[in-house]
Design an enzyme around this catalytic site. Structure first.
Site, mmCIF file in Angstrom:
data_model
loop_
_atom_site.group_PDB
_atom_site.id
_atom_site.type_symbol
_atom_site.label_atom_id
_atom_site.label_comp_id
_atom_site.label_asym_id
_atom_site.label_seq_id
_atom_site.Cartn_x
_atom_site.Cartn_y
_atom_site.Cartn_z
ATOM 1 N N TYR A 123 -3.502 11.126 0.278
ATOM 2 C CA TYR A 123 -4.328 11.664 -0.801
ATOM 3 C C TYR A 123 -5.336 12.704 -0.309
ATOM 4 C CZ TYR A 123 -2.567 8.025 -3.938
ATOM 5 O OH TYR A 123 -1.769 7.225 -4.705
ATOM 6 N N LYS A 170 2.007 -0.310 7.309
ATOM 7 C CA LYS A 170 3.422 -0.195 7.675
ATOM 8 C C LYS A 170 3.444 0.254 9.149
ATOM 9 C CE LYS A 170 7.832 -0.195 6.497
ATOM 10 N NZ LYS A 170 8.570 -1.424 6.161
ATOM 11 N N ASP A 203 5.801 -3.639 2.468
ATOM 12 C CA ASP A 203 6.986 -4.003 1.669
ATOM 13 C C ASP A 203 7.024 -5.514 1.442
ATOM 14 O OD1 ASP A 203 7.308 -4.032 4.427
ATOM 15 O OD2 ASP A 203 9.387 -3.375 4.414
ATOM 16 N N ASP A 227 -3.296 1.966 -3.964
ATOM 17 C CA ASP A 227 -3.064 2.467 -5.320
ATOM 18 C C ASP A 227 -1.885 1.721 -5.952
ATOM 19 O OD1 ASP A 227 -3.327 4.020 -7.533
ATOM 20 O OD2 ASP A 227 -2.623 5.880 -6.629
#
Ligand code: NAI
Length: 335
Positions: A123, A170, A203, A227
């Site tokens: 972002y 991740k 995930d 988000d």
């Protein structure tokens, strides 16, 4: 009396801002609103999404309650919401997800708090065109920004007697950027020996939240994952109409619902103002009017336990205005 900038925004923003002001008044909140127009309509009229007087008002008051603002997808102006968070370095995005009343939902008795880093990651807006067929978006993660959001999460856990903090990354794939966020979490956790740190990959987190969300408590993560996961978490308790947010920096704070401008239902009287009302409760907490915030939360729980008072997004028959009137009446009955 605390002066607060109120930006109704666009889409459903003006409707839910109006209901929120009525509910806060019924609860006796000691706030003076400084109403400022910004958003799509202002952009179409003036070419500016956020005119200068809006910035001046936010800077003078140090506090704002904001309705949603539409951002065109793919082309056009960049997000005004992201711009405000960056301009004022509102690095901590707090999103509490709590079950309310008897709202039909996948889970009840859920009480999670997500801390989302709010200034960097994908972002940050660092994108480059390599060719017509190749575009790059750069993921920026710094130790400084990671550390301050992770500290906020641990401080919150400590102050609110929470059980543990889960860091979501991740890091197995993006070993440098996500690795830095995870490494920073491990270092910060050493300063809070009484609060265990759990580590979950994003995930797996999405799946775990759907099958067993109660195993989590305070969650801290990077901007993009936060988000997405906060929308998923909203879905667990009944939808986007229910989840508030706070964007907090060292000198200034802006409070706003997680949801957007909902153009599909704007102007139809269907919008649920709960998320904006709860965002106003976070504002009241922030300025020390916690008793008033608690009164409103209890009222929401009572009214959201009556099927006939629920709005359409929660499967009920009430309009936003009828729901608002029920809340104001309940607050008057329970002074
Ligand atoms: P959205 O959150 O506006 O709507 C998603 C779905 O949830 C829609 O079906 C909508 O009707 C429903 N919904 C949302 N809030 C609701 C409420 N209070 N009551 C009842 N139903 C509600 O997300 P969408 O459609 O992806 O985005 C619309 C616009 O909002 C876009 O331009 C987007 O960029 C902008 N946006 C602005 C945000 C902000 O101002 N902070 C945050 C997210 C999106």
């Amino acid at each position: 009396m605390t002066r607060v900038t109120l930006i109704p925004g666009d889409g459903i923003g003006p409707e839910i801002a109006d209901y929120t002001v009525q509910v806060l008044e019924a609860a006796g909140a000691d706030i003076q609103w400084d109403v400022q127009e910004a958003g799509q309509a202002v952009y179409e009229a003036t070419g500016e999404l956020i005119p200068d007087p809006v910035y001046q008002s936010i800077e003078a008051n140090g506090l704002a309650l904001k309705g949603p603002m539409t951002t065109p997808i793919g082309t056009g102006f960049r997000s005004a919401n992201v711009a405000l968070r960056k301009k004022y370095d509102l690095y901590a995005n707090l999103r509490p997800v709590r079950s309310l009343g008897q709202v039909p939902a996948l889970f009840d008795d859920l009480d999670l708090v997500l801390f989302r880093e709010n200034t960097e990651d994908l972002y940050a807006g660092v994108e480059e065109k390599i060719s017509d067929d190749v575009m790059h978006s750069i993921k920026i993660i710094t130790r400084q920004a990671s550390e301050r959001i992770i500290r906020q999460a641990f401080d919150y856990a400590q102050d609110h007697h929470r059980r543990h903090v889960t860091v979501v990354t991740k890091a197995n794939i993006m070993k440098l950027s996500n690795g830095l966020f995870l490494d920073t979490a491990r270092q910060v956790a050493q300063d809070y020996p009484e609060i265990p740190l759990k580590e979950v990959l994003v995930d797996n987190m999405a799946m775990q939240l759907v099958i067993n969300p109660k195993q989590f408590d305070v969650i801290v993560t990077e901007n993009l994952y936060g988000d997405i996961l906060s929308d998923l978490m909203a879905g667990l308790i009944g939808g986007l109409g229910l989840v508030p947010g706070a964007n907090i920096g060292d000198n200034l704070a802006i409070f706003e619902a997680v949801h957007g401008s909902a153009p599909d239902i704007a102007g139809q009287g269907k919008a649920n103002p709960t998320a904006m009302i709860l965002s106003a409760c976070l504002l009241l907490d922030h300025i020390g009017q916690t008793d008033c915030a608690q009164k409103i939360r209890q009222s929401l729980d009572r009214v959201l336990s009556q099927k006939e008072k629920l709005t359409a997004d929660l499967g009920g028959p009430a309009s936003g205005s009828e729901y608002c009137q029920a809340l104001c009446q309940d607050l008057k009955n329970n002074k």
